[in-house]
Scaffold this motif. Sequence first.
Motif, PDB file in Angstrom:
ATOM      1  N   ALA A  77       0.917  -1.239   0.044  1.00  8.16           N
ATOM      2  CA  ALA A  77      -0.017  -0.048  -0.038  1.00  8.16           C
ATOM      3  C   ALA A  77       0.729   1.238  -0.084  1.00  8.16           C
ATOM      4  O   ALA A  77       0.693   2.362  -0.616  1.00  8.16           O
ATOM      5  CB  ALA A  77      -0.904  -0.122   1.214  1.00  8.16           C
ATOM      6  N   GLY A  78       2.156   1.136   0.647  1.00 11.27           N
ATOM      7  CA  GLY A  78       2.891   2.483   0.819  1.00 11.27           C
ATOM      8  C   GLY A  78       3.530   2.658  -0.661  1.00 11.27           C
ATOM      9  O   GLY A  78       3.869   3.730  -1.111  1.00 11.27           O
ATOM     10  N   ILE A  79       3.988   1.548  -1.511  1.00 13.99           N
ATOM     11  CA  ILE A  79       4.329   1.793  -2.650  1.00 13.99           C
ATOM     12  C   ILE A  79       3.443   2.061  -3.854  1.00 13.99           C
ATOM     13  O   ILE A  79       3.513   3.193  -4.418  1.00 13.99           O
ATOM     14  CB  ILE A  79       4.975   0.395  -3.284  1.00 13.99           C
ATOM     15  N   TYR A  80       2.071   1.704  -3.308  1.00 16.09           N
ATOM     16  CA  TYR A  80       1.129   2.028  -4.424  1.00 16.09           C
ATOM     17  C   TYR A  80       0.586   3.673  -4.150  1.00 16.09           C
ATOM     18  O   TYR A  80       0.623   4.287  -5.075  1.00 16.09           O
ATOM     19  CB  TYR A  80      -0.061   1.462  -4.085  1.00 16.09           C
ATOM     20  N   THR A  81       0.688   4.056  -3.058  1.00 17.09           N
ATOM     21  CA  THR A  81       0.448   5.517  -2.410  1.00 17.09           C
ATOM     22  C   THR A  81       1.520   6.504  -3.354  1.00 17.09           C
ATOM     23  O   THR A  81       1.435   7.377  -3.667  1.00 17.09           O
ATOM     24  CB  THR A  81       0.698   5.706  -1.052  1.00 17.09           C
ATOM     25  N   ALA A  82       3.160   5.889  -3.117  1.00 12.54           N
ATOM     26  CA  ALA A  82       3.967   6.839  -3.585  1.00 12.54           C
ATOM     27  C   ALA A  82       3.901   6.952  -5.036  1.00 12.54           C
ATOM     28  O   ALA A  82       3.775   8.124  -5.730  1.00 12.54           O
ATOM     29  CB  ALA A  82       5.267   6.087  -3.155  1.00 12.54           C
ATOM     30  N   MET A  83       3.546   5.884  -5.826  1.00 11.02           N
ATOM     31  CA  MET A  83       3.518   5.865  -7.498  1.00 11.02           C
ATOM     32  C   MET A  83       2.193   6.503  -7.714  1.00 11.02           C
ATOM     33  O   MET A  83       2.060   7.132  -9.027  1.00 11.02           O
ATOM     34  CB  MET A  83       3.426   4.224  -7.742  1.00 11.02           C
ATOM     35  N   LYS A  84       1.156   6.635  -6.858  1.00 12.20           N
ATOM     36  CA  LYS A  84      -0.233   7.258  -7.465  1.00 12.20           C
ATOM     37  C   LYS A  84       0.079   8.838  -7.090  1.00 12.20           C
ATOM     38  O   LYS A  84      -0.618   9.494  -8.048  1.00 12.20           O
ATOM     39  CB  LYS A  84      -1.320   7.025  -6.394  1.00 12.20           C
ATOM     40  N   ASN A  85       1.074   9.123  -6.277  1.00 10.97           N
ATOM     41  CA  ASN A  85       1.025  10.692  -6.125  1.00 10.97           C
ATOM     42  C   ASN A  85       2.519  11.297  -6.863  1.00 10.97           C
ATOM     43  O   ASN A  85       2.533  12.535  -6.805  1.00 10.97           O
ATOM     44  CB  ASN A  85       1.342  10.895  -4.471  1.00 10.97           C
ATOM     45  N   GLU A  86       3.158  10.430  -7.004  1.00  8.51           N
ATOM     46  CA  GLU A  86       4.631  10.989  -7.670  1.00  8.51           C
ATOM     47  C   GLU A  86       4.579  10.457  -9.139  1.00  8.51           C
ATOM     48  O   GLU A  86       4.414   9.163  -9.498  1.00  8.51           O
ATOM     49  CB  GLU A  86       5.541  10.456  -6.944  1.00  8.51           C
ATOM     50  N   THR A  87       5.098  11.263 -10.024  1.00  7.38           N
ATOM     51  CA  THR A  87       5.225  10.976 -11.464  1.00  7.38           C
ATOM     52  C   THR A  87       7.024  10.629 -11.814  1.00  7.38           C
ATOM     53  O   THR A  87       7.646  11.567 -11.832  1.00  7.38           O
ATOM     54  CB  THR A  87       4.738  12.004 -12.533  1.00  7.38           C
ATOM     55  N   SER A  88       7.297   9.487 -11.832  1.00  6.97           N
ATOM     56  CA  SER A  88       8.629   8.941 -12.160  1.00  6.97           C
ATOM     57  C   SER A  88       8.608   7.882 -12.871  1.00  6.97           C
ATOM     58  O   SER A  88       7.666   7.116 -12.815  1.00  6.97           O
ATOM     59  CB  SER A  88       9.482   8.901 -10.799  1.00  6.97           C
ATOM     60  N   GLU A  89       9.682   7.614 -13.624  1.00  6.70           N
ATOM     61  CA  GLU A  89       9.896   6.251 -14.133  1.00  6.70           C
ATOM     62  C   GLU A  89      10.278   5.132 -13.385  1.00  6.70           C
ATOM     63  O   GLU A  89       9.661   4.146 -13.526  1.00  6.70           O
ATOM     64  CB  GLU A  89      10.862   6.282 -15.581  1.00  6.70           C
ATOM     65  N   TRP A  90      11.192   5.345 -12.429  1.00 10.46           N
ATOM     66  CA  TRP A  90      11.501   4.518 -11.525  1.00 10.46           C
ATOM     67  C   TRP A  90      11.345   5.035 -10.027  1.00 10.46           C
ATOM     68  O   TRP A  90      11.427   6.376  -9.776  1.00 10.46           O
ATOM     69  CB  TRP A  90      12.994   4.052 -11.654  1.00 10.46           C
ATOM     70  N   PHE A  91      11.150   3.992  -9.150  1.00  6.94           N
ATOM     71  CA  PHE A  91      10.939   4.378  -7.829  1.00  6.94           C
ATOM     72  C   PHE A  91      12.154   3.368  -6.860  1.00  6.94           C
ATOM     73  O   PHE A  91      12.050   2.215  -7.260  1.00  6.94           O
ATOM     74  CB  PHE A  91       9.594   4.073  -7.314  1.00  6.94           C
ATOM     75  N   VAL A  92      12.867   3.853  -6.185  1.00 13.11           N
ATOM     76  CA  VAL A  92      13.818   3.264  -5.262  1.00 13.11           C
ATOM     77  C   VAL A  92      13.060   3.342  -3.902  1.00 13.11           C
ATOM     78  O   VAL A  92      12.628   4.168  -3.176  1.00 13.11           O
ATOM     79  CB  VAL A  92      15.046   3.824  -5.020  1.00 13.11           C
ATOM     80  N   ILE A  93      12.652   1.905  -3.312  1.00 14.43           N
ATOM     81  CA  ILE A  93      12.029   1.671  -2.097  1.00 14.43           C
ATOM     82  C   ILE A  93      13.142   1.386  -1.138  1.00 14.43           C
ATOM     83  O   ILE A  93      13.839   0.493  -1.116  1.00 14.43           O
ATOM     84  CB  ILE A  93      11.049   0.810  -2.352  1.00 14.43           C
ATOM     85  N   LEU A  94      13.006   2.151  -0.140  1.00 13.52           N
ATOM     86  CA  LEU A  94      13.738   1.567   1.121  1.00 13.52           C
ATOM     87  C   LEU A  94      12.835   1.759   2.325  1.00 13.52           C
ATOM     88  O   LEU A  94      11.820   2.642   2.504  1.00 13.52           O
ATOM     89  CB  LEU A  94      14.961   2.567   1.515  1.00 13.52           C
ATOM     90  N   SER A  95      13.041   0.791   3.407  1.00 12.93           N
ATOM     91  CA  SER A  95      12.245   0.563   4.477  1.00 12.93           C
ATOM     92  C   SER A  95      12.962   1.680   5.656  1.00 12.93           C
ATOM     93  O   SER A  95      14.115   1.939   5.193  1.00 12.93           O
ATOM     94  CB  SER A  95      12.147  -0.739   5.086  1.00 12.93           C
ATOM     95  N   CYS A  96      12.368   1.938   6.616  1.00  8.82           N
ATOM     96  CA  CYS A  96      12.842   3.003   7.819  1.00  8.82           C
ATOM     97  C   CYS A  96      13.955   2.119   8.749  1.00  8.82           C
ATOM     98  O   CYS A  96      14.290   2.810   9.672  1.00  8.82           O
ATOM     99  CB  CYS A  96      11.645   3.685   8.299  1.00  8.82           C
ATOM    100  N   ASP A  97      14.026   0.768   8.409  1.00 10.53           N
ATOM    101  CA  ASP A  97      14.495   0.034   9.525  1.00 10.53           C
ATOM    102  C   ASP A  97      15.804  -0.578   9.010  1.00 10.53           C
ATOM    103  O   ASP A  97      16.139  -1.752   9.692  1.00 10.53           O
ATOM    104  CB  ASP A  97      13.618  -0.929  10.185  1.00 10.53           C
ATOM    105  N   ILE A  98      16.755  -0.071   7.996  1.00 11.30           N
ATOM    106  CA  ILE A  98      17.993  -0.576   7.635  1.00 11.30           C
ATOM    107  C   ILE A  98      19.201   0.384   7.623  1.00 11.30           C
ATOM    108  O   ILE A  98      19.500   0.797   6.690  1.00 11.30           O
ATOM    109  CB  ILE A  98      17.414  -1.180   6.212  1.00 11.30           C
TER     110      ILE A  98
END
Length: 201
Positions: A80-101
């Motif tokens: 759902a977090g990835i969906y939300t980011a892609m729905k609101n931002e226009t980019s070709e690629w998305f780098v996904i990182l969790s907050c606990d690494i």
Amino acid sequence: MNSITGVLLAGGESKRFGEPKAFAEYNGRKLWQYSMEVLKVTTEQQIIISHQDLLKEFQKATQEKILTDDHRFIGDGPKAGIYTAMKNETSEWFVILSCDIPLITADIIRRLLTYIDSDKKMIIPKIEGRVHPLIGVYHHSVFPIIEEQLESNDRKLMTLFDQVNVCFVTEKELQSDAKTFSNINSRRDYGMLLNNGKITE
């Protein structure tokens, strides 16, 4: 269209940790700041997907754009977090990182980005045989698939792998080791991190 957006996922409830792990400290910084610092030097713009309960704390801590899960899929996990980011931002690629690494490095992300090509829709580390979908590079074309899966109450990121062309990258190819990819799930993980900079699974 921006070519790469960095997405920091901090929407979980941290049930195993017992408190919001994004704001736990390590070497004088919050855990979430390590992922954000990596995103800032590897992506063109950044966004935080926050749990609703952490929204005000993030707003006090940073000027970065902060969103909570889209109203259709509140609490439906990282997908759902990835969906939300892609729905609101226009980019070709998305780098996904969790907050606990907190041991993740910019070099890891830069090496993942070198695997981008027109055929690949996701670039994901596979370290000692274990897949790490929350340290990955996602093409915007996976958005409708994610939406369809969430509409079917499918919250698992691994099912996305069955429908798109995924490039798995090993620790040898990334010139790294397993501890760099370790995430802080429990108080035990956190204690190991604080004691000697190493995390055991």
